[in-house]
Design a protein around this motif. Sequence first.
Motif, PDB file in Angstrom:
ATOM      1  N   LEU A  13      63.034  65.063  76.687  1.00 44.16           N
ATOM      2  CA  LEU A  13      61.766  65.637  76.254  1.00 44.16           C
ATOM      3  C   LEU A  13      61.915  66.319  74.911  1.00 44.16           C
ATOM      4  N   ALA A  14      63.009  67.058  74.721  1.00 47.60           N
ATOM      5  CA  ALA A  14      63.237  67.749  73.447  1.00 47.60           C
ATOM      6  C   ALA A  14      63.374  66.755  72.304  1.00 47.60           C
ATOM      7  N   ALA A  15      64.058  65.650  72.567  1.00 48.02           N
ATOM      8  CA  ALA A  15      64.248  64.639  71.523  1.00 48.02           C
ATOM      9  C   ALA A  15      62.912  64.060  71.092  1.00 48.02           C
ATOM     10  N   VAL A  16      62.034  63.810  72.067  1.00 51.49           N
ATOM     11  CA  VAL A  16      60.719  63.251  71.736  1.00 51.49           C
ATOM     12  C   VAL A  16      59.890  64.259  70.951  1.00 51.49           C
ATOM     13  N   MET A  17      59.904  65.527  71.363  1.00 49.56           N
ATOM     14  CA  MET A  17      59.092  66.558  70.710  1.00 49.56           C
ATOM     15  C   MET A  17      59.546  66.816  69.283  1.00 49.56           C
ATOM     16  N   LEU A  18      60.838  66.598  68.991  1.00 46.95           N
ATOM     17  CA  LEU A  18      61.355  66.866  67.658  1.00 46.95           C
ATOM     18  C   LEU A  18      61.096  65.731  66.676  1.00 46.95           C
ATOM     19  N   LEU A  19      60.662  64.577  67.159  1.00 51.68           N
ATOM     20  CA  LEU A  19      60.417  63.457  66.260  1.00 51.68           C
ATOM     21  C   LEU A  19      59.144  63.688  65.459  1.00 51.68           C
ATOM     22  N   PRO A  20      59.141  63.342  64.157  1.00 52.70           N
ATOM     23  CA  PRO A  20      57.924  63.418  63.375  1.00 52.70           C
ATOM     24  C   PRO A  20      56.852  62.508  63.971  1.00 52.70           C
ATOM     25  N   VAL A  21      55.585  62.903  63.832  1.00 52.83           N
ATOM     26  CA  VAL A  21      54.473  62.118  64.367  1.00 52.83           C
ATOM     27  C   VAL A  21      54.493  60.722  63.751  1.00 52.83           C
ATOM     28  N   GLY A  22      54.310  59.700  64.596  1.00 51.79           N
ATOM     29  CA  GLY A  22      54.236  58.320  64.107  1.00 51.79           C
ATOM     30  C   GLY A  22      55.569  57.631  64.005  1.00 51.79           C
ATOM     31  N   ILE A  23      56.684  58.345  64.246  1.00 56.00           N
ATOM     32  CA  ILE A  23      58.009  57.738  64.131  1.00 56.00           C
ATOM     33  C   ILE A  23      58.619  57.632  65.522  1.00 56.00           C
ATOM     34  N   ALA A  24      59.058  56.438  65.891  1.00 49.40           N
ATOM     35  CA  ALA A  24      59.689  56.218  67.184  1.00 49.40           C
ATOM     36  C   ALA A  24      61.178  56.007  66.974  1.00 49.40           C
ATOM     37  N   SER A  25      61.985  56.702  67.749  1.00 47.57           N
ATOM     38  CA  SER A  25      63.429  56.542  67.643  1.00 47.57           C
ATOM     39  C   SER A  25      64.057  56.828  68.992  1.00 47.57           C
ATOM     40  N   ALA A  26      65.052  56.047  69.351  1.00 45.86           N
ATOM     41  CA  ALA A  26      65.722  56.249  70.630  1.00 45.86           C
ATOM     42  C   ALA A  26      67.178  56.580  70.384  1.00 45.86           C
ATOM     43  N   GLY A  27      67.678  57.584  71.101  1.00 45.32           N
ATOM     44  CA  GLY A  27      69.084  57.927  71.030  1.00 45.32           C
ATOM     45  C   GLY A  27      69.845  57.234  72.136  1.00 45.32           C
ATOM     46  N   HIS A  28      71.119  57.612  72.276  1.00 45.68           N
ATOM     47  CA  HIS A  28      71.944  56.961  73.282  1.00 45.68           C
ATOM     48  C   HIS A  28      71.412  57.171  74.696  1.00 45.68           C
ATOM     49  N   LEU A  29      70.923  58.370  75.003  1.00 46.02           N
ATOM     50  CA  LEU A  29      70.425  58.628  76.346  1.00 46.02           C
ATOM     51  C   LEU A  29      69.297  57.681  76.708  1.00 46.02           C
ATOM     52  N   GLU A  30      68.333  57.556  75.813  1.00 42.17           N
ATOM     53  CA  GLU A  30      67.200  56.680  76.086  1.00 42.17           C
ATOM     54  C   GLU A  30      67.635  55.221  76.179  1.00 42.17           C
ATOM     55  N   ASP A  31      68.534  54.807  75.286  1.00 42.53           N
ATOM     56  CA  ASP A  31      69.028  53.423  75.302  1.00 42.53           C
ATOM     57  C   ASP A  31      69.755  53.104  76.611  1.00 42.53           C
ATOM     58  N   ILE A  32      70.605  54.018  77.038  1.00 40.76           N
ATOM     59  CA  ILE A  32      71.387  53.804  78.263  1.00 40.76           C
ATOM     60  C   ILE A  32      70.470  53.690  79.472  1.00 40.76           C
ATOM     61  N   LEU A  33      69.491  54.591  79.575  1.00 42.90           N
ATOM     62  CA  LEU A  33      68.582  54.556  80.706  1.00 42.90           C
ATOM     63  C   LEU A  33      67.732  53.294  80.689  1.00 42.90           C
ATOM     64  N   ALA A  34      67.343  52.851  79.492  1.00 45.38           N
ATOM     65  CA  ALA A  34      66.509  51.656  79.390  1.00 45.38           C
ATOM     66  C   ALA A  34      67.273  50.397  79.795  1.00 45.38           C
ATOM     67  N   ARG A  35      68.538  50.298  79.397  1.00 46.24           N
ATOM     68  CA  ARG A  35      69.310  49.083  79.713  1.00 46.24           C
ATOM     69  C   ARG A  35      69.964  49.142  81.084  1.00 46.24           C
ATOM     70  N   GLY A  36      70.111  50.358  81.639  1.00 41.75           N
ATOM     71  CA  GLY A  36      70.684  50.490  82.974  1.00 41.75           C
ATOM     72  C   GLY A  36      72.192  50.418  83.006  1.00 41.75           C
ATOM     73  N   THR A  37      72.821  50.477  81.843  1.00 41.38           N
ATOM     74  CA  THR A  37      74.289  50.463  81.772  1.00 41.38           C
ATOM     75  C   THR A  37      74.756  51.417  80.681  1.00 41.38           C
ATOM     76  N   ILE A  38      75.959  51.937  80.848  1.00 37.70           N
ATOM     77  CA  ILE A  38      76.612  52.706  79.794  1.00 37.70           C
ATOM     78  C   ILE A  38      77.811  51.904  79.324  1.00 37.70           C
ATOM     79  N   ARG A  39      77.899  51.694  78.024  1.00 35.22           N
ATOM     80  CA  ARG A  39      79.003  50.922  77.446  1.00 35.22           C
ATOM     81  C   ARG A  39      80.157  51.877  77.142  1.00 35.22           C
ATOM     82  N   ILE A  40      81.291  51.619  77.777  1.00 35.61           N
ATOM     83  CA  ILE A  40      82.446  52.500  77.629  1.00 35.61           C
ATOM     84  C   ILE A  40      83.596  51.731  77.001  1.00 35.61           C
ATOM     85  N   GLY A  41      84.017  52.179  75.828  1.00 35.67           N
ATOM     86  CA  GLY A  41      85.146  51.564  75.148  1.00 35.67           C
ATOM     87  C   GLY A  41      86.452  52.085  75.706  1.00 35.67           C
ATOM     88  N   THR A  42      87.405  51.199  75.944  1.00 35.00           N
ATOM     89  CA  THR A  42      88.697  51.623  76.485  1.00 35.00           C
ATOM     90  C   THR A  42      89.770  50.603  76.154  1.00 35.00           C
TER      91      THR A  42
END
Length: 262
Positions: A13-42
């Motif tokens: 919620l904080a990430a969405v509220m901090l975005l300038p009006v009219g600009i859409a951007s997704a961080g890792h949290l949103e990307d991970i939840l949307a794809r249903g997987t977390i990519r872990i390098g090892t």
Amino acid sequence: MRKIERFLATLCLAAVMLLPVGIASAGHLEDILARGTIRIGTTGDYIPMSYLNPQTGEYEGIDAELSKLIAASLGVKIEYVPTTWPTLTADTLAGKFDIALCGISRNYARAKTMAMSDAYGEGIFGKTILCRKTDAKKFKTISDLNRPEVRIMINPGGTNEKFARANLTKAKLIVHNENADIPRQIAEGKADIMITETVEAAQYIRKDSRLAAPLINAPFTRHSCGILMEKGDQEWLNYINFVLAELRMDGTMAQLETKYLK
């Protein structure tokens, strides 16, 4: 996991509220939840941190368990992304995975270009040596190692190589690409010394009676490990640190460190 779920919702919620009006951007949290997987390098080559067991095809170690706990907190599955010590930095900066966990030392060089989580394993990790049991009395100091006749085997790209090249300039350095194979090379006389971590040395001397770690209680260095990621996504770093804090608070981290690192 309710605290983590509330924290996740607040961050999104904080990430969405901090975005300038009219600009859409997704961080890792949103990307991970949307794809249903977390990519872990090892790297999958570091006992007891993250080791790909060739018999089972499964990752084992404390970082494998931490990976599962992080994924569970998010309600997603794990997608492991293989990396190597020589390519770890480039792969992280290229965004090939969301986080990397494989016994990654926290240091200034990494912190300058990437983000690292809060520490775990504090006071447990340190650079030491693995040698043949028959040679254990020969090696007591750095000077004993730093001789032209001493063959030191290192894996490329990580802090083991960095330590060896900085401190063992007179010894014969042998680069071997398969970190998990170096103890066997030492035991069979292909080299004299492996530069490694105290926790890794402890595992190998238990597995192979031909090996010894004479300086395991007096390591050359001390450091901790951290979870590695790209810079620039503070919400994602905050979330990872929150998970680690919860695991420390409820005793899970202490149990894992006792199981794998002590």
